[in-house]
Design a protein around this motif. Structure first.
Motif, PDB file in Angstrom:
ATOM      1  N   VAL A   1       3.040   3.724  -3.406  1.00  0.00           N
ATOM      2  CA  VAL A   1       2.786   2.496  -4.138  1.00  0.00           C
ATOM      3  C   VAL A   1       1.909   1.648  -3.231  1.00  0.00           C
ATOM      4  O   VAL A   1       2.202   1.525  -2.043  1.00  0.00           O
ATOM      5  CB  VAL A   1       4.107   1.744  -4.431  1.00  0.00           C
ATOM      6  N   SER A   2       0.812   1.099  -3.777  1.00  0.00           N
ATOM      7  CA  SER A   2      -0.049   0.280  -2.931  1.00  0.00           C
ATOM      8  C   SER A   2      -0.222  -1.099  -3.540  1.00  0.00           C
ATOM      9  O   SER A   2       0.005  -1.300  -4.730  1.00  0.00           O
ATOM     10  CB  SER A   2      -1.410   0.954  -2.738  1.00  0.00           C
ATOM     11  N   GLY A   3      -0.603  -2.039  -2.713  1.00  0.00           N
ATOM     12  CA  GLY A   3      -0.742  -3.420  -3.160  1.00  0.00           C
ATOM     13  C   GLY A   3       0.464  -4.217  -2.706  1.00  0.00           C
ATOM     14  O   GLY A   3       1.599  -3.768  -2.833  1.00  0.00           O
ATOM     15  N   GLU A   4       0.201  -5.383  -2.152  1.00  0.00           N
ATOM     16  CA  GLU A   4       1.242  -6.197  -1.520  1.00  0.00           C
ATOM     17  C   GLU A   4       2.459  -6.457  -2.411  1.00  0.00           C
ATOM     18  O   GLU A   4       3.594  -6.188  -2.013  1.00  0.00           O
ATOM     19  CB  GLU A   4       0.621  -7.519  -1.084  1.00  0.00           C
ATOM     20  N   GLU A   5       2.227  -6.966  -3.622  1.00  0.00           N
ATOM     21  CA  GLU A   5       3.357  -7.319  -4.492  1.00  0.00           C
ATOM     22  C   GLU A   5       4.207  -6.117  -4.869  1.00  0.00           C
ATOM     23  O   GLU A   5       5.433  -6.173  -4.845  1.00  0.00           O
ATOM     24  CB  GLU A   5       2.872  -8.032  -5.765  1.00  0.00           C
ATOM     25  N   LEU A   6       3.544  -5.008  -5.219  1.00  0.00           N
ATOM     26  CA  LEU A   6       4.279  -3.800  -5.603  1.00  0.00           C
ATOM     27  C   LEU A   6       5.064  -3.227  -4.431  1.00  0.00           C
ATOM     28  O   LEU A   6       6.189  -2.751  -4.595  1.00  0.00           O
ATOM     29  CB  LEU A   6       3.304  -2.748  -6.156  1.00  0.00           C
ATOM     30  N   VAL A   7       4.474  -3.293  -3.236  1.00  0.00           N
ATOM     31  CA  VAL A   7       5.146  -2.786  -2.043  1.00  0.00           C
ATOM     32  C   VAL A   7       6.388  -3.627  -1.750  1.00  0.00           C
ATOM     33  O   VAL A   7       7.466  -3.088  -1.483  1.00  0.00           O
ATOM     34  CB  VAL A   7       4.184  -2.735  -0.830  1.00  0.00           C
ATOM     35  N   VAL A   8       6.256  -4.954  -1.849  1.00  0.00           N
ATOM     36  CA  VAL A   8       7.400  -5.847  -1.612  1.00  0.00           C
ATOM     37  C   VAL A   8       8.518  -5.527  -2.601  1.00  0.00           C
ATOM     38  O   VAL A   8       9.689  -5.467  -2.239  1.00  0.00           O
ATOM     39  CB  VAL A   8       6.973  -7.338  -1.697  1.00  0.00           C
TER      40      VAL A   8
ATOM     41  N   LEU B   1       3.057   1.504   5.385  1.00  0.00           N
ATOM     42  CA  LEU B   1       1.867   1.532   6.239  1.00  0.00           C
ATOM     43  C   LEU B   1       1.167   0.200   6.012  1.00  0.00           C
ATOM     44  O   LEU B   1       0.940  -0.189   4.869  1.00  0.00           O
ATOM     45  CB  LEU B   1       0.958   2.702   5.859  1.00  0.00           C
ATOM     46  N   LEU B   2       0.856  -0.480   7.094  1.00  0.00           N
ATOM     47  CA  LEU B   2       0.252  -1.798   7.013  1.00  0.00           C
ATOM     48  C   LEU B   2      -1.055  -1.799   7.801  1.00  0.00           C
ATOM     49  O   LEU B   2      -1.082  -1.357   8.944  1.00  0.00           O
ATOM     50  CB  LEU B   2       1.238  -2.826   7.601  1.00  0.00           C
ATOM     51  N   ALA B   3      -2.127  -2.273   7.176  1.00  0.00           N
ATOM     52  CA  ALA B   3      -3.426  -2.312   7.854  1.00  0.00           C
ATOM     53  C   ALA B   3      -3.418  -3.366   8.949  1.00  0.00           C
ATOM     54  O   ALA B   3      -2.873  -4.451   8.772  1.00  0.00           O
ATOM     55  CB  ALA B   3      -4.529  -2.617   6.849  1.00  0.00           C
ATOM     56  N   GLU B   4      -4.021  -3.024  10.083  1.00  0.00           N
ATOM     57  CA  GLU B   4      -4.064  -3.943  11.215  1.00  0.00           C
ATOM     58  C   GLU B   4      -4.830  -5.216  10.871  1.00  0.00           C
ATOM     59  O   GLU B   4      -4.551  -6.275  11.416  1.00  0.00           O
ATOM     60  CB  GLU B   4      -4.707  -3.247  12.421  1.00  0.00           C
ATOM     61  N   ASP B   5      -5.780  -5.099   9.933  1.00  0.00           N
ATOM     62  CA  ASP B   5      -6.575  -6.279   9.582  1.00  0.00           C
ATOM     63  C   ASP B   5      -6.004  -7.057   8.384  1.00  0.00           C
ATOM     64  O   ASP B   5      -6.698  -7.854   7.775  1.00  0.00           O
ATOM     65  CB  ASP B   5      -8.043  -5.898   9.347  1.00  0.00           C
ATOM     66  N   ALA B   6      -4.728  -6.866   8.110  1.00  0.00           N
ATOM     67  CA  ALA B   6      -4.073  -7.651   7.054  1.00  0.00           C
ATOM     68  C   ALA B   6      -3.997  -9.102   7.526  1.00  0.00           C
ATOM     69  O   ALA B   6      -3.959  -9.355   8.733  1.00  0.00           O
ATOM     70  CB  ALA B   6      -2.670  -7.122   6.805  1.00  0.00           C
ATOM     71  N   SER B   7      -3.966 -10.031   6.588  1.00  0.00           N
ATOM     72  CA  SER B   7      -3.890 -11.439   6.984  1.00  0.00           C
ATOM     73  C   SER B   7      -2.558 -11.692   7.683  1.00  0.00           C
ATOM     74  O   SER B   7      -1.574 -10.978   7.455  1.00  0.00           O
ATOM     75  CB  SER B   7      -4.001 -12.342   5.754  1.00  0.00           C
TER      76      SER B   7
ATOM     77  N   ASN C   1      -0.427 -13.931   7.229  1.00  0.00           N
ATOM     78  CA  ASN C   1       0.584 -14.231   6.216  1.00  0.00           C
ATOM     79  C   ASN C   1       1.199 -12.968   5.631  1.00  0.00           C
ATOM     80  O   ASN C   1       2.421 -12.822   5.560  1.00  0.00           O
ATOM     81  CB  ASN C   1      -0.103 -15.023   5.097  1.00  0.00           C
ATOM     82  N   THR C   2       0.330 -12.063   5.176  1.00  0.00           N
ATOM     83  CA  THR C   2       0.751 -10.793   4.577  1.00  0.00           C
ATOM     84  C   THR C   2       1.528  -9.968   5.582  1.00  0.00           C
ATOM     85  O   THR C   2       2.586  -9.420   5.273  1.00  0.00           O
ATOM     86  CB  THR C   2      -0.504 -10.009   4.108  1.00  0.00           C
ATOM     87  N   ARG C   3       0.982  -9.921   6.782  1.00  0.00           N
ATOM     88  CA  ARG C   3       1.604  -9.156   7.859  1.00  0.00           C
ATOM     89  C   ARG C   3       3.037  -9.628   8.117  1.00  0.00           C
ATOM     90  O   ARG C   3       3.975  -8.838   8.162  1.00  0.00           O
ATOM     91  CB  ARG C   3       0.745  -9.335   9.103  1.00  0.00           C
ATOM     92  N   LYS C   4       3.201 -10.957   8.244  1.00  0.00           N
ATOM     93  CA  LYS C   4       4.513 -11.531   8.520  1.00  0.00           C
ATOM     94  C   LYS C   4       5.474 -11.232   7.364  1.00  0.00           C
ATOM     95  O   LYS C   4       6.601 -10.795   7.587  1.00  0.00           O
ATOM     96  CB  LYS C   4       4.398 -13.041   8.732  1.00  0.00           C
ATOM     97  N   LYS C   5       5.004 -11.455   6.142  1.00  0.00           N
ATOM     98  CA  LYS C   5       5.837 -11.250   4.953  1.00  0.00           C
ATOM     99  C   LYS C   5       6.345  -9.806   4.895  1.00  0.00           C
ATOM    100  O   LYS C   5       7.536  -9.566   4.714  1.00  0.00           O
ATOM    101  CB  LYS C   5       5.008 -11.571   3.714  1.00  0.00           C
ATOM    102  N   LEU C   6       5.443  -8.841   5.071  1.00  0.00           N
ATOM    103  CA  LEU C   6       5.834  -7.433   4.987  1.00  0.00           C
ATOM    104  C   LEU C   6       6.725  -6.998   6.143  1.00  0.00           C
ATOM    105  O   LEU C   6       7.703  -6.283   5.939  1.00  0.00           O
ATOM    106  CB  LEU C   6       4.597  -6.546   4.875  1.00  0.00           C
ATOM    107  N   ILE C   7       6.390  -7.442   7.347  1.00  0.00           N
ATOM    108  CA  ILE C   7       7.208  -7.061   8.505  1.00  0.00           C
ATOM    109  C   ILE C   7       8.611  -7.670   8.392  1.00  0.00           C
ATOM    110  O   ILE C   7       9.602  -7.002   8.669  1.00  0.00           O
ATOM    111  CB  ILE C   7       6.500  -7.427   9.836  1.00  0.00           C
ATOM    112  N   ASP C   8       8.692  -8.927   7.926  1.00  0.00           N
ATOM    113  CA  ASP C   8      10.002  -9.554   7.727  1.00  0.00           C
ATOM    114  C   ASP C   8      10.828  -8.795   6.696  1.00  0.00           C
ATOM    115  O   ASP C   8      12.019  -8.541   6.907  1.00  0.00           O
ATOM    116  CB  ASP C   8       9.858 -11.020   7.280  1.00  0.00           C
ATOM    117  N   LYS C   9      10.191  -8.424   5.588  1.00  0.00           N
ATOM    118  CA  LYS C   9      10.897  -7.662   4.536  1.00  0.00           C
ATOM    119  C   LYS C   9      11.372  -6.320   5.082  1.00  0.00           C
ATOM    120  O   LYS C   9      12.508  -5.911   4.847  1.00  0.00           O
ATOM    121  CB  LYS C   9       9.983  -7.411   3.328  1.00  0.00           C
ATOM    122  N   CYS C  10      10.471  -5.616   5.793  1.00  0.00           N
ATOM    123  CA  CYS C  10      10.823  -4.307   6.358  1.00  0.00           C
ATOM    124  C   CYS C  10      11.988  -4.427   7.328  1.00  0.00           C
ATOM    125  O   CYS C  10      12.902  -3.608   7.321  1.00  0.00           O
ATOM    126  CB  CYS C  10       9.628  -3.685   7.084  1.00  0.00           C
ATOM    127  N   THR C  11      11.954  -5.474   8.147  1.00  0.00           N
ATOM    128  CA  THR C  11      13.009  -5.679   9.133  1.00  0.00           C
ATOM    129  C   THR C  11      14.333  -5.956   8.430  1.00  0.00           C
ATOM    130  O   THR C  11      15.353  -5.348   8.737  1.00  0.00           O
ATOM    131  CB  THR C  11      12.645  -6.856  10.073  1.00  0.00           C
TER     132      THR C  11
END
Length: 100
Positions: free
Chosen positions: A19-26, A38-44, A46-56
């Protein structure tokens, strides 16, 4: 990181296990279907924090990949900032390839 993880990710995507795309992944993380992210190093930031927090919070392993273009190419799409793998088998194999 070798490029073999990219061909495996492409295979997983064709099998309908990505599944790709920020909202669908969340959403996949929240519903505890995501086996790895999998998270791109050049993600903003904001996006980076949101996804890493959710994953954690949901204890989903995540990996940082070089950039959004590479991640998108791996699944045969335009640029993608994040991809969730929703299959245990593919996730385990990808982890091994990325960890090499």
């Amino acid at each position: 990181m070798k490029s073999s993880w990219k061909s495996l990710l492409g295979l997983a995507n064709r099998a309908g296990k990505c599944v790709s795309g920020e909202e669908l992944v969340v959403k996949e993380i929240r519903q505890q279907r995501a086996k790895m992210i999998l998270l791109a190093e050049d993600a903003s930031a904001n996006t980076r924090k949101k996804l890493i927090d959710k994953c954690t919070y949901y204890q989903v392993p995540y990996y940082i990949v070089p950039d959004r273009i590479e991640l998108g190419n791996a699944i045969g799409k335009e640029q993608r900032v994040t991809v969730a793998v929703i299959d245990n088998g593919f996730a385990e194999k990808l982890k091994k390839l990325i960890d090499q």
